[in-house]
Design an enzyme around this catalytic site. Structure first.
Site, PDB file in Angstrom:
ATOM      1  N   GLY A 127       3.761  -0.401 -12.453  1.00  0.00           N
ATOM      2  CA  GLY A 127       4.103   0.632 -13.298  1.00  0.00           C
ATOM      3  C   GLY A 127       5.188   1.653 -13.715  1.00  0.00           C
ATOM      4  O   GLY A 127       5.968   0.961 -13.788  1.00  0.00           O
TER       5      GLY A 127
ATOM      6  N   ILE B 170       8.234   3.647 -11.627  1.00  0.00           N
ATOM      7  CA  ILE B 170       9.396   3.153 -11.265  1.00  0.00           C
ATOM      8  C   ILE B 170       9.072   1.390 -11.232  1.00  0.00           C
ATOM      9  O   ILE B 170      10.329   0.881 -11.392  1.00  0.00           O
ATOM     10  CB  ILE B 170       8.873   2.755  -9.259  1.00  0.00           C
ATOM     11  CG1 ILE B 170       7.781   4.771  -9.154  1.00  0.00           C
ATOM     12  CG2 ILE B 170      10.254   2.877  -8.641  1.00  0.00           C
ATOM     13  CD1 ILE B 170       8.458   5.161  -7.603  1.00  0.00           C
ATOM     14  N   GLY B 171       8.216   0.383 -11.281  1.00  0.00           N
ATOM     15  CA  GLY B 171       8.437  -0.962 -11.494  1.00  0.00           C
ATOM     16  C   GLY B 171       8.777  -1.020 -12.471  1.00  0.00           C
ATOM     17  O   GLY B 171      10.138  -1.803 -12.032  1.00  0.00           O
TER      18      GLY B 171
ATOM     19  N   ASP C  72       1.248  -7.422 -11.386  1.00  0.00           N
ATOM     20  CA  ASP C  72       0.663  -6.528 -11.488  1.00  0.00           C
ATOM     21  C   ASP C  72      -0.860  -6.968 -11.212  1.00  0.00           C
ATOM     22  O   ASP C  72      -0.654  -8.098 -11.277  1.00  0.00           O
ATOM     23  CB  ASP C  72       1.396  -5.276 -12.147  1.00  0.00           C
ATOM     24  CG  ASP C  72       0.307  -3.951 -11.860  1.00  0.00           C
ATOM     25  OD1 ASP C  72       1.061  -3.070 -12.468  1.00  0.00           O
ATOM     26  OD2 ASP C  72      -0.796  -3.624 -12.375  1.00  0.00           O
TER      27      ASP C  72
ATOM     28  N   ARG D 250       0.701  10.656  -6.559  1.00  0.00           N
ATOM     29  CA  ARG D 250      -0.035  12.005  -6.165  1.00  0.00           C
ATOM     30  C   ARG D 250      -0.200  12.957  -7.658  1.00  0.00           C
ATOM     31  O   ARG D 250       0.039  12.502  -8.842  1.00  0.00           O
ATOM     32  CB  ARG D 250       1.598  12.965  -5.813  1.00  0.00           C
ATOM     33  CG  ARG D 250       1.734  12.965  -4.262  1.00  0.00           C
ATOM     34  CD  ARG D 250       1.798  13.390  -3.687  1.00  0.00           C
ATOM     35  NE  ARG D 250       3.530  13.713  -3.909  1.00  0.00           N
ATOM     36  CZ  ARG D 250       4.358  15.078  -3.777  1.00  0.00           C
ATOM     37  NH1 ARG D 250       4.152  15.891  -2.694  1.00  0.00           N
ATOM     38  NH2 ARG D 250       5.670  15.133  -3.491  1.00  0.00           N
TER      39      ARG D 250
ATOM     40  N   SER E 229       6.059   2.860  -1.416  1.00  0.00           N
ATOM     41  CA  SER E 229       4.846   3.084  -2.140  1.00  0.00           C
ATOM     42  C   SER E 229       3.614   4.246  -0.768  1.00  0.00           C
ATOM     43  O   SER E 229       5.099   4.078   0.518  1.00  0.00           O
ATOM     44  CB  SER E 229       3.670   2.710  -1.760  1.00  0.00           C
ATOM     45  OG  SER E 229       3.646   1.338  -2.673  1.00  0.00           O
ATOM     46  N   ASN E 230       4.268   5.927  -1.540  1.00  0.00           N
ATOM     47  CA  ASN E 230       3.236   6.669  -0.346  1.00  0.00           C
ATOM     48  C   ASN E 230       1.425   6.556   0.216  1.00  0.00           C
ATOM     49  O   ASN E 230       1.193   5.599  -0.488  1.00  0.00           O
ATOM     50  CB  ASN E 230       3.380   7.974  -1.512  1.00  0.00           C
ATOM     51  CG  ASN E 230       5.190   8.403  -1.402  1.00  0.00           C
ATOM     52  OD1 ASN E 230       5.713   8.170  -0.287  1.00  0.00           O
ATOM     53  ND2 ASN E 230       5.261   8.994  -2.392  1.00  0.00           N
TER      54      ASN E 230
ATOM     55  N   ARG F  15      18.713  13.534  -4.344  1.00  0.00           N
ATOM     56  CA  ARG F  15      18.268  15.511  -4.650  1.00  0.00           C
ATOM     57  C   ARG F  15      19.209  16.557  -3.930  1.00  0.00           C
ATOM     58  O   ARG F  15      18.929  17.574  -4.708  1.00  0.00           O
ATOM     59  CB  ARG F  15      16.067  14.931  -3.699  1.00  0.00           C
ATOM     60  CG  ARG F  15      15.402  14.923  -5.021  1.00  0.00           C
ATOM     61  CD  ARG F  15      14.211  14.502  -4.347  1.00  0.00           C
ATOM     62  NE  ARG F  15      13.281  13.632  -5.418  1.00  0.00           N
ATOM     63  CZ  ARG F  15      12.223  13.662  -5.259  1.00  0.00           C
ATOM     64  NH1 ARG F  15      11.772  13.267  -4.363  1.00  0.00           N
ATOM     65  NH2 ARG F  15      11.141  13.012  -6.409  1.00  0.00           N
TER      66      ARG F  15
ATOM     67  N   HIS G  45       9.533  10.694   5.223  1.00  0.00           N
ATOM     68  CA  HIS G  45       9.358  11.200   3.942  1.00  0.00           C
ATOM     69  C   HIS G  45       8.039  11.722   3.691  1.00  0.00           C
ATOM     70  O   HIS G  45       6.985  12.012   2.983  1.00  0.00           O
ATOM     71  CB  HIS G  45       9.128   9.916   3.074  1.00  0.00           C
ATOM     72  CG  HIS G  45       9.182   9.957   1.142  1.00  0.00           C
ATOM     73  ND1 HIS G  45      10.328  11.275   0.880  1.00  0.00           N
ATOM     74  CD2 HIS G  45       8.397   9.949   0.048  1.00  0.00           C
ATOM     75  CE1 HIS G  45      10.245  11.322  -0.405  1.00  0.00           C
ATOM     76  NE2 HIS G  45       8.992  10.628  -0.720  1.00  0.00           N
TER      77      HIS G  45
HETATM   78  O1  TXD Z   1      10.784   7.730  -2.110  1.00  0.00           O
HETATM   79  C1  TXD Z   1       9.174   7.195  -2.419  1.00  0.00           C
HETATM   80  N1  TXD Z   1       9.570   5.887  -1.644  1.00  0.00           N
HETATM   81  C2  TXD Z   1       9.005   7.042  -3.713  1.00  0.00           C
HETATM   82  C3  TXD Z   1       7.736   6.460  -3.437  1.00  0.00           C
HETATM   83  C4  TXD Z   1       9.507   8.395  -4.844  1.00  0.00           C
HETATM   84  C5  TXD Z   1       8.521   8.855  -6.015  1.00  0.00           C
HETATM   85  C6  TXD Z   1       6.482   7.819  -6.001  1.00  0.00           C
HETATM   86  N2  TXD Z   1       6.154   6.721  -5.143  1.00  0.00           N
HETATM   87  C7  TXD Z   1       5.320   6.532  -4.839  1.00  0.00           C
HETATM   88  O2  TXD Z   1       5.642   5.416  -5.348  1.00  0.00           O
HETATM   89  C8  TXD Z   1       3.894   6.611  -5.824  1.00  0.00           C
HETATM   90  O3  TXD Z   1       3.345   8.037  -4.404  1.00  0.00           O
HETATM   91  C9  TXD Z   1       3.021   5.345  -5.618  1.00  0.00           C
HETATM   92  O4  TXD Z   1       2.448   5.973  -5.004  1.00  0.00           O
HETATM   93  C10 TXD Z   1       4.265   4.147  -5.814  1.00  0.00           C
HETATM   94  C11 TXD Z   1       4.247   4.263  -6.876  1.00  0.00           C
HETATM   95  O5  TXD Z   1       4.514   4.816  -8.313  1.00  0.00           O
HETATM   96  P1  TXD Z   1       4.621   5.325  -9.889  1.00  0.00           P
HETATM   97  O6  TXD Z   1       5.028   6.054 -10.546  1.00  0.00           O
HETATM   98  O7  TXD Z   1       5.666   3.434 -10.049  1.00  0.00           O
HETATM   99  O8  TXD Z   1       3.510   5.369  -9.883  1.00  0.00           O
HETATM  100  P2  TXD Z   1       2.676   4.124 -10.979  1.00  0.00           P
HETATM  101  O9  TXD Z   1       3.087   3.983 -12.626  1.00  0.00           O
HETATM  102  O10 TXD Z   1       0.829   4.648 -11.288  1.00  0.00           O
HETATM  103  O11 TXD Z   1       2.416   2.531 -11.096  1.00  0.00           O
HETATM  104  C12 TXD Z   1       1.475   2.150  -9.984  1.00  0.00           C
HETATM  105  C13 TXD Z   1       1.323   0.601 -10.229  1.00  0.00           C
HETATM  106  C14 TXD Z   1      -0.101   0.493 -11.122  1.00  0.00           C
HETATM  107  O12 TXD Z   1       0.759  -0.370 -12.075  1.00  0.00           O
HETATM  108  C15 TXD Z   1      -0.858  -0.354 -10.472  1.00  0.00           C
HETATM  109  O13 TXD Z   1      -1.388  -0.911 -11.876  1.00  0.00           O
HETATM  110  C16 TXD Z   1      -0.277  -1.050  -9.881  1.00  0.00           C
HETATM  111  O14 TXD Z   1       0.170  -0.136  -8.729  1.00  0.00           O
HETATM  112  N3  TXD Z   1      -1.350  -1.665  -8.943  1.00  0.00           N
HETATM  113  C17 TXD Z   1      -1.293  -2.686  -7.859  1.00  0.00           C
HETATM  114  N4  TXD Z   1      -0.191  -3.731  -8.201  1.00  0.00           N
HETATM  115  C18 TXD Z   1      -0.020  -4.609  -7.267  1.00  0.00           C
HETATM  116  N5  TXD Z   1      -1.241  -4.611  -6.759  1.00  0.00           N
HETATM  117  C19 TXD Z   1      -1.750  -3.591  -6.216  1.00  0.00           C
HETATM  118  N6  TXD Z   1      -3.126  -4.242  -5.628  1.00  0.00           N
HETATM  119  C20 TXD Z   1      -1.770  -2.543  -7.139  1.00  0.00           C
HETATM  120  N7  TXD Z   1      -2.489  -1.536  -6.491  1.00  0.00           N
HETATM  121  C21 TXD Z   1      -2.372  -0.478  -7.708  1.00  0.00           C
END
Ligand code: TXD
Length: 321
Positions: free
Chosen positions: A15, A17-18, A37, A86, A123-124, A155, A179
């Site tokens: 997504g 971050i990835g 993904d 979120r 992930s959160n 930050r 966190h």
């Molecule tokens: O400081 C920190 N640790 C954080 C954490 C700072 C910011 C955001 N933080 C958390 O990172 C946020 O609360 C989320 O739980 C994760 C990922 O954030 P991102 O902004 O990258 O989220 P996206 O853009 O929604 O991407 C998540 C991806 C998306 O492509 C989904 O299809 C995929 O995760 N996804 C999966 N991938 C693999 N396997 C499974 N089961 C799966 N389910 C969803």
């Protein structure tokens, strides 16, 4: 023949971050990348796109997009960014139900195909998800850690830099604890190349200590709520540029065995009076993962804030399957 190794970095979750993480990891030439993904096409599309940046950004690395855990084989480092984010008004803890299932699936894939890897969970809710990932993989604790403290500290440093009108590169700031909104920015440690920030604030406000303290309280609170501030502005997701940069700091520390001291979610076995929980603490990060947890004496006030933050983590971990 000389065996020349190249790091293999797997990113689970392609997504926001990835994707940005994969891009910067290649630009910094850190290693070959596997982007995974569950959504078909997303990791493949991002990989294809990043591959086409290789000539201009001058990297000769392989970047593969996949929906198959088999492609994780022999990965040295796996970063978990999979999961829901979120929405305005939500707390990180509200994600626990949905992300628990995701972390279980992901952990099983890593355990099967990259059993010797080092894992950075993003992930959160962060500390709870690291806990689960370690439980599901059964990896040694020092190989499973969480990224949050580097970002929270960055930050805090940013807000201090803006307040003082000084380059952020000269600001040292440390945020510990879970966190969540009760994270603990350590004001006593905030300094500008050694000069205490509090002292500079008092000078800025012409010796008015009460006002300087009020300003610092504002910086602390803004740091604690910084993630939510971004969520509110974006409306449809959470921060991703700065999390990606913070993850890279940890990845580099491991790959290059830098032994840097940074705040990370690590498993405590009595340090700071905590037994058996993942919480944000100062760690030495190097080729062996979390090589050391660095303890220091907290003031009463710091300890009270830290204990409150740990209590919040314990509460949430208590609800996990
Ligand atoms: O400081 C920190 N640790 C954080 C954490 C700072 C910011 C955001 N933080 C958390 O990172 C946020 O609360 C989320 O739980 C994760 C990922 O954030 P991102 O902004 O990258 O989220 P996206 O853009 O929604 O991407 C998540 C991806 C998306 O492509 C989904 O299809 C995929 O995760 N996804 C999966 N991938 C693999 N396997 C499974 N089961 C799966 N389910 C969803």
């Amino acid at each position: 023949m000389i065996k020349l190794g190249r790091a293999k970095i797997a990113i689970i979750g392609s997504g926001n971050i990835g994707g940005i993480l994969a891009f910067h990891a290649t630009s910094r030439k850190l290693g070959d990348i596997v982007l995974y993904d569950v959504v078909e096409g997303r990791p493949q599309g991002k990989s294809l796109d990043i591959s086409a940046a290789a000539r201009e950004d001058e990297f000769d690395l392989r970047i593969v997009g996949t929906n198959d855990y088999g492609d994780l084989k022999d990965s040295n480092i796996v970063i978990i960014t999979a999961g829901a984010t979120r929405r305005p008004g939500m707390s990180r803890d509200d994600l626990v139900y949905i992300n628990t299932k995701i972390i279980r699936d992901v952990s099983e894939g890593i355990k099967k195909y990259a059993p010797n890897s080092y894992i950075i969970v993003v992930s959160n809710p962060l500390d709870a998800m690291v806990t689960l990932c370690q439980r599901y993989t059964g990896f040694p604790h020092q190989r499973v850690m969480g990224m949050a403290g580097v970002l929270d500290s960055a930050r805090f440093a940013t807000f201090i830099a803006w307040e003082l009108g000084i380059s952020v590169r000269d600001i040292n700031a440390t945020v510990l604890g879970g966190h969540g909104d009760s994270m603990v920015p350590i004001v006593r440690f905030a300094n500008v190349n050694g000069i205490p920030v509090m002292e500079l604030l008092v000078r800025k406000y012409k010796g008015d200590k009460i006002h300087a303290k009020k300003v610092m309280d504002g910086l602390v609170q803004r740091t604690q709520k910084a993630g939510g501030e971004v969520v509110k502005l974006l409306q449809d997701g959470s921060a991703y540029f700065s999390p990606a940069s913070s993850i890279l700091t940890m990845v580099e520390a491991i790959i290059q065995n830098q032994k840097r001291l940074m705040s990370a979610s690590a498993y405590l076995t009595g340090q700071f009076g905590v037994y058996g929980y993942y919480v944000g603490v100062p760690c030495i990060i190097g080729a062996e993962g979390v090589e050391q947890i660095v303890e220091f004496e907290m003031t009463e006030e710091e300890k009270a804030m830290f204990d409150k933050s740990v209590a919040a983590v314990k509460n949430l971990v208590g609800t996990l399957p």
